[in-house]
Design a protein around this motif. Structure first.
Motif, PDB file in Angstrom:
ATOM      1  N   GLU A  70       0.824  -1.214   0.000  1.00 19.88           N
ATOM      2  CA  GLU A  70       0.000   0.000   0.000  1.00 19.88           C
ATOM      3  C   GLU A  70       0.857   1.261   0.000  1.00 19.88           C
ATOM      4  OE1 GLU A  70      -3.316  -0.034  -0.415  1.00 19.88           O
ATOM      5  OE2 GLU A  70      -2.950  -2.181  -0.687  1.00 19.88           O
ATOM      6  N   ARG A  71       1.989   1.206   0.686  1.00 18.17           N
ATOM      7  CA  ARG A  71       2.867   2.373   0.731  1.00 18.17           C
ATOM      8  C   ARG A  71       3.453   2.673  -0.645  1.00 18.17           C
ATOM      9  NH1 ARG A  71       8.349   3.095   4.360  1.00 18.17           N
ATOM     10  NH2 ARG A  71       8.182   5.337   4.726  1.00 18.17           N
ATOM     11  N   CYS A  72       3.912   1.607  -1.342  1.00 15.44           N
ATOM     12  CA  CYS A  72       4.456   1.803  -2.689  1.00 15.44           C
ATOM     13  C   CYS A  72       3.382   2.326  -3.643  1.00 15.44           C
ATOM     14  CB  CYS A  72       5.030   0.486  -3.222  1.00 15.44           C
ATOM     15  SG  CYS A  72       6.547  -0.059  -2.418  1.00 15.44           S
ATOM     16  N   LEU A  73       2.182   1.774  -3.532  1.00 14.61           N
ATOM     17  CA  LEU A  73       1.094   2.187  -4.416  1.00 14.61           C
ATOM     18  C   LEU A  73       0.720   3.646  -4.160  1.00 14.61           C
ATOM     19  CD1 LEU A  73      -0.753   0.917  -6.584  1.00 14.61           C
ATOM     20  CD2 LEU A  73      -2.415   0.486  -4.787  1.00 14.61           C
ATOM     21  N   TYR A  74       0.662   4.037  -2.902  1.00 10.48           N
ATOM     22  CA  TYR A  74       0.314   5.415  -2.553  1.00 10.48           C
ATOM     23  C   TYR A  74       1.384   6.396  -3.034  1.00 10.48           C
ATOM     24  CZ  TYR A  74      -0.900   9.500   0.258  1.00 10.48           C
ATOM     25  OH  TYR A  74      -1.229  10.774   0.663  1.00 10.48           O
ATOM     26  N   GLY A  75       2.659   5.992  -2.936  1.00 10.19           N
ATOM     27  CA  GLY A  75       3.741   6.903  -3.301  1.00 10.19           C
ATOM     28  C   GLY A  75       4.097   6.913  -4.771  1.00 10.19           C
ATOM     29  N   ALA A  76       3.540   6.001  -5.555  1.00  9.08           N
ATOM     30  CA  ALA A  76       3.897   5.893  -6.973  1.00  9.08           C
ATOM     31  C   ALA A  76       3.611   7.193  -7.713  1.00  9.08           C
ATOM     32  CB  ALA A  76       3.130   4.739  -7.616  1.00  9.08           C
ATOM     33  N   GLN A  77       4.551   7.624  -8.555  1.00  8.53           N
ATOM     34  CA  GLN A  77       4.453   8.910  -9.232  1.00  8.53           C
ATOM     35  C   GLN A  77       3.791   8.849 -10.611  1.00  8.53           C
ATOM     36  OE1 GLN A  77       5.474  12.146  -8.063  1.00  8.53           O
ATOM     37  NE2 GLN A  77       5.136  10.882  -6.253  1.00  8.53           N
ATOM     38  N   SER A  78       3.421   7.663 -11.071  1.00 11.26           N
ATOM     39  CA  SER A  78       2.794   7.571 -12.395  1.00 11.26           C
ATOM     40  C   SER A  78       1.810   6.414 -12.418  1.00 11.26           C
ATOM     41  CB  SER A  78       3.846   7.387 -13.497  1.00 11.26           C
ATOM     42  OG  SER A  78       4.413   6.088 -13.425  1.00 11.26           O
ATOM     43  N   GLU A  79       0.866   6.488 -13.348  1.00 13.62           N
ATOM     44  CA  GLU A  79      -0.113   5.423 -13.491  1.00 13.62           C
ATOM     45  C   GLU A  79       0.555   4.137 -13.974  1.00 13.62           C
ATOM     46  OE1 GLU A  79      -3.397   3.265 -13.196  1.00 13.62           O
ATOM     47  OE2 GLU A  79      -3.151   5.333 -12.475  1.00 13.62           O
ATOM     48  N   ALA A  80       1.623   4.272 -14.788  1.00 15.69           N
ATOM     49  CA  ALA A  80       2.328   3.083 -15.276  1.00 15.69           C
ATOM     50  C   ALA A  80       2.940   2.303 -14.112  1.00 15.69           C
ATOM     51  CB  ALA A  80       3.412   3.493 -16.276  1.00 15.69           C
ATOM     52  N   ILE A  81       3.496   3.018 -13.137  1.00 15.48           N
ATOM     53  CA  ILE A  81       4.066   2.348 -11.963  1.00 15.48           C
ATOM     54  C   ILE A  81       2.964   1.711 -11.137  1.00 15.48           C
ATOM     55  CG2 ILE A  81       5.279   2.719  -9.779  1.00 15.48           C
ATOM     56  CD1 ILE A  81       6.976   4.818 -11.160  1.00 15.48           C
ATOM     57  N   ARG A  82       1.854   2.409 -10.947  1.00 19.33           N
ATOM     58  CA  ARG A  82       0.742   1.832 -10.180  1.00 19.33           C
ATOM     59  C   ARG A  82       0.207   0.571 -10.849  1.00 19.33           C
ATOM     60  NH1 ARG A  82      -0.109   7.338  -8.807  1.00 19.33           N
ATOM     61  NH2 ARG A  82      -1.164   7.769 -10.764  1.00 19.33           N
ATOM     62  N   ARG A  83       0.156   0.585 -12.178  1.00 14.89           N
ATOM     63  CA  ARG A  83      -0.320  -0.587 -12.916  1.00 14.89           C
ATOM     64  C   ARG A  83       0.641  -1.757 -12.727  1.00 14.89           C
ATOM     65  NH1 ARG A  83      -1.451   1.906 -17.108  1.00 14.89           N
ATOM     66  NH2 ARG A  83       0.539   1.690 -18.197  1.00 14.89           N
ATOM     67  N   ALA A  84       1.953  -1.466 -12.755  1.00 17.02           N
ATOM     68  CA  ALA A  84       2.951  -2.531 -12.545  1.00 17.02           C
ATOM     69  C   ALA A  84       2.821  -3.121 -11.143  1.00 17.02           C
ATOM     70  CB  ALA A  84       4.361  -1.976 -12.768  1.00 17.02           C
ATOM     71  N   LEU A  85       2.548  -2.279 -10.155  1.00 22.69           N
ATOM     72  CA  LEU A  85       2.394  -2.756  -8.785  1.00 22.69           C
ATOM     73  C   LEU A  85       1.140  -3.624  -8.637  1.00 22.69           C
ATOM     74  CD1 LEU A  85       3.334   0.499  -6.842  1.00 22.69           C
ATOM     75  CD2 LEU A  85       4.774  -1.517  -7.161  1.00 22.69           C
ATOM     76  N   ARG A  86       0.068  -3.226  -9.312  1.00 22.76           N
ATOM     77  CA  ARG A  86      -1.167  -4.011  -9.223  1.00 22.76           C
ATOM     78  C   ARG A  86      -1.007  -5.367  -9.893  1.00 22.76           C
ATOM     79  NH1 ARG A  86      -3.608   1.083 -10.940  1.00 22.76           N
ATOM     80  NH2 ARG A  86      -4.423   2.199  -9.108  1.00 22.76           N
ATOM     81  N   ASP A  87      -0.175  -5.422 -10.933  1.00 23.33           N
ATOM     82  CA  ASP A  87       0.056  -6.686 -11.655  1.00 23.33           C
ATOM     83  C   ASP A  87       1.123  -7.544 -10.999  1.00 23.33           C
ATOM     84  OD1 ASP A  87      -1.814  -5.900 -13.485  1.00 23.33           O
ATOM     85  OD2 ASP A  87      -0.364  -5.117 -14.929  1.00 23.33           O
ATOM     86  N   TYR A  88       1.561  -7.133  -9.806  1.00 25.59           N
ATOM     87  CA  TYR A  88       2.689  -7.775  -9.131  1.00 25.59           C
ATOM     88  C   TYR A  88       2.450  -9.259  -8.895  1.00 25.59           C
ATOM     89  CZ  TYR A  88       5.266  -9.287  -4.955  1.00 25.59           C
ATOM     90  OH  TYR A  88       6.010  -9.985  -4.049  1.00 25.59           O
ATOM     91  N   LYS A  89       3.507 -10.037  -9.171  1.00 25.75           N
ATOM     92  CA  LYS A  89       3.562 -11.453  -8.807  1.00 25.75           C
ATOM     93  C   LYS A  89       4.912 -11.692  -8.162  1.00 25.75           C
ATOM     94  CE  LYS A  89       0.552 -13.138 -12.501  1.00 25.75           C
ATOM     95  NZ  LYS A  89       0.455 -14.013 -13.701  1.00 25.75           N
ATOM     96  N   GLN A  90       4.901 -12.308  -6.990  1.00 27.89           N
ATOM     97  CA  GLN A  90       6.154 -12.459  -6.235  1.00 27.89           C
ATOM     98  C   GLN A  90       7.150 -13.328  -6.986  1.00 27.89           C
ATOM     99  OE1 GLN A  90       5.745 -13.815  -2.241  1.00 27.89           O
ATOM    100  NE2 GLN A  90       7.926 -13.708  -1.807  1.00 27.89           N
ATOM    101  N   VAL A  91       8.400 -12.861  -7.030  1.00 31.10           N
ATOM    102  CA  VAL A  91       9.502 -13.611  -7.625  1.00 31.10           C
ATOM    103  C   VAL A  91      10.451 -13.990  -6.507  1.00 31.10           C
ATOM    104  CG1 VAL A  91      11.431 -13.539  -9.246  1.00 31.10           C
ATOM    105  CG2 VAL A  91       9.302 -12.356  -9.806  1.00 31.10           C
ATOM    106  N   THR A  92      10.694 -15.272  -6.324  1.00 32.09           N
ATOM    107  CA  THR A  92      11.555 -15.730  -5.242  1.00 32.09           C
ATOM    108  C   THR A  92      13.011 -15.675  -5.650  1.00 32.09           C
ATOM    109  OG1 THR A  92      11.493 -18.026  -5.958  1.00 32.09           O
ATOM    110  CG2 THR A  92       9.744 -17.293  -4.475  1.00 32.09           C
ATOM    111  N   ALA A  93      13.906 -15.756  -4.654  1.00 30.99           N
ATOM    112  CA  ALA A  93      15.350 -15.751  -4.933  1.00 30.99           C
ATOM    113  C   ALA A  93      15.740 -16.952  -5.772  1.00 30.99           C
ATOM    114  CB  ALA A  93      16.124 -15.735  -3.616  1.00 30.99           C
ATOM    115  N   SER A  94      15.103 -18.106  -5.531  1.00 31.29           N
ATOM    116  CA  SER A  94      15.438 -19.303  -6.314  1.00 31.29           C
ATOM    117  C   SER A  94      15.066 -19.107  -7.771  1.00 31.29           C
ATOM    118  CB  SER A  94      14.723 -20.532  -5.749  1.00 31.29           C
ATOM    119  OG  SER A  94      13.316 -20.379  -5.818  1.00 31.29           O
ATOM    120  N   TYR A  95      13.956 -18.389  -8.016  1.00 31.16           N
ATOM    121  CA  TYR A  95      13.570 -18.137  -9.406  1.00 31.16           C
ATOM    122  C   TYR A  95      14.566 -17.202 -10.074  1.00 31.16           C
ATOM    123  CZ  TYR A  95      10.687 -17.081 -13.438  1.00 31.16           C
ATOM    124  OH  TYR A  95      10.233 -16.924 -14.723  1.00 31.16           O
TER     125      TYR A  95
END
Length: 478
Positions: A70-95
């Motif tokens: 929520e903090r990253c989404l609130y602070g995002a400076q562009s709609e493109a960044i907010r869209r990337a955050l909403r589409d987020y899928k966790q990537v593990t270190a092993s991946y």
């Protein structure tokens, strides 16, 4: 300190520097500063879209309905960044590690480094490596031992063999992934049956049932639709198949500790093209893997450093003697190079680390760092911390200072810890009387960040006062 550098680079949007810190210095992507902020938060707040995408692809966390998300989404400076955050899928270190491994194997296929067979499919030339195809497919292994034996060029004239589908098949054998236009899916299924690749056939059929014909991904602005197959993050098939090449490269005298191998080594044709001699043992290996995974071996094999080279009397293999490494340690190097993994006993971590540094294998160094982290106790932590600094293992260094913070009151009585603090102070160029000392700063940070309750805060204050008393006793003020 690398973590400070990471935060600064994220505020600036310096993708190259962030990439170096994460991939070469092994800095933790989700590290927090004293304001409880992460690198991703600063990248979002400063509007660096490219950096945000890179951090998300490399393990940065921002799950919905969490503080970080929520903090990253609130602070995002562009709609493109907010869209990337909403589409987020966790990537593990092993991946992430698998992704580096995947890139290396893909380069072998695309660049044909030290390839030993060429497939001609209806006018299209595709270079490949018999060792990889044989390890990944019993069909190809059989064909190389029979119909295609001794051939460096294999011509495939059958009208039902589509060159695009055959190229996709090679991509799957090299990387476990496949990208092919939907119009060629039927050709891929036919080849998968012919080559007895039942896992691929099952993946193709399942993917077609799920996504065809209406939801196959397509590139924006084009009509070409592409079907993509990617292995699950924990899928071990590719790594296990290519580990067979390491099994086969071992000298017969050293195979006893492996248990029963999945094939008879003496009858397995892995088509080696280089022999590494280590303390009298011969390891029959493949230039493609060693050159593709290590700049050291690329220089040794491609740039023709000939002082240690000679031809084997039998088979005409290039033979190179490797010094300053034991057979046991080189075996771990071998398995890492082929499969991106090795079962490393903590007691061997120091020796393997030294060789990994010499052979320019940063991923193996990180594996060693994880092994050394298991050895941390009051007696060893200062020595392990010194090793971490010497070899540039930033994550291990941070683990050491975090452990020091937990047992700081006991460490204050140890001479090796006092000497380490003095050396750190002396190492700061042109240090003024009240300049900071990196080791002390890191310990202070971890002592403070661990205090979450009133009683823990009182303990932290006591620990910090004891640390200040030590600094004063040795004439240091920071």
């Amino acid at each position: 300190m690398d973590t400070c550098d990471l935060f600064s680079s994220c505020r600036k949007g310096d993708v190259g520097r962030v990439r170096y810190l994460l991939e070469q210095r092994d800095v933790e992507v989700n590290v927090r500063d004293k304001w409880d902020s992460t690198p991703l938060y600063y990248a979002c707040l400063c509007g660096h879209e490219e950096l945000v995408l890179y951090l998300l692809a490399n393990g940065a966390r921002c799950e919905a309905n969490t503080f970080d998300g929520e903090r990253c989404l609130y602070g995002a400076q562009s709609e493109a960044i907010r869209r990337a955050l909403r589409d987020y899928k966790q990537v593990t270190a092993s991946y992430r590690r698998l992704d580096y491994y995947y890139s290396c194997l893909l380069r072998l296929l695309e660049q044909g480094i030290h390839s030993d067979v060429v497939f001609l499919v209806h006018g299209r030339s595709l270079r490949a490596h018999r060792c990889i195809l044989g390890a990944r497919s019993t069909y190809f292994a059989h064909m190389f031992d029979t119909k295609w034996e001794g051939k460096s060029v294999v011509v495939l004239r059958h009208p039902l063999i589509n060159p695009v589908a055959f190229g996709a098949l090679l991509q799957y054998l090299y990387t476990g992934c496949l990208d092919v236009g939907v119009e060629h899916v039927g050709d891929c299924e036919r080849l998968a049956k012919q080559c007895q690749l039942w896992d691929l056939l099952g993946d193709l059929e399942a993917k077609c049932d799920c996504v065809l014909p209406s939801t196959v991904a397509s590139k924006p602005g084009t009509r070409a639709k592409v079907l993509t197959i990617e292995p699950p993050q924990a899928d071990p098939r590719l790594r296990e198949d290519l580990a067979l090449l390491a099994d086969g490269a071992l000298p017969p005298e050293l195979r006893g500790g492996l248990g029963e191998l999945p094939f008879p080594c003496d009858g397995f044709s892995s088509y080696p093209d280089v022999c590494f001699r280590v303390d009298g043992y011969s390891f029959l290996c493949h230039k493609a893997f060693f050159c593709g995974r290590s700049d050291y071996f690329r220089a040794l094999l491609d740039d023709h450093f000939r002082e240690n080279e000679e031809l084997e009397a039998s088979g005409g293999l290039l033979a190179i003697t490797l010094r300053d490494v034991s057979p046991a340690v080189f075996t771990h190097v071998l398995y890492y190079i082929y499969s991106d993994h090795t079962e490393l006993p903590p007691e061997l971590a120091y020796d393997v680390l030294s060789v990994a540094d010499m052979y320019l294998l940063p991923g193996l160094k990180r594996l060693c760092g994880r092994g050394l982290a298991q050895l941390l106790d009051e007696d060893s932590v200062v020595g392990v911390w010194r090793v971490a600094k010497l070899f540039g293992l930033a994550r291990l260094e941070d683990q050491c200072t975090k452990y020091m913070a937990k047992v700081i009151e006991k460490l204050l009585e140890r001479e090796d810890f006092v000497e380490a603090v003095k050396e750190e102070a002396a190492a700061v160029t042109a240090r003024q009387e009240t300049d900071s000392i990196p080791l002390v700063d890191d310990i202070r940070f971890h002592v403070g960040s661990a205090a979450q309750t009133c009683s823990a805060m009182e303990q932290a204050e006591r620990q910090l006062r004891a640390l200040e008393d030590l600094l004063a006793s040795v004439g240091l003020d920071c």
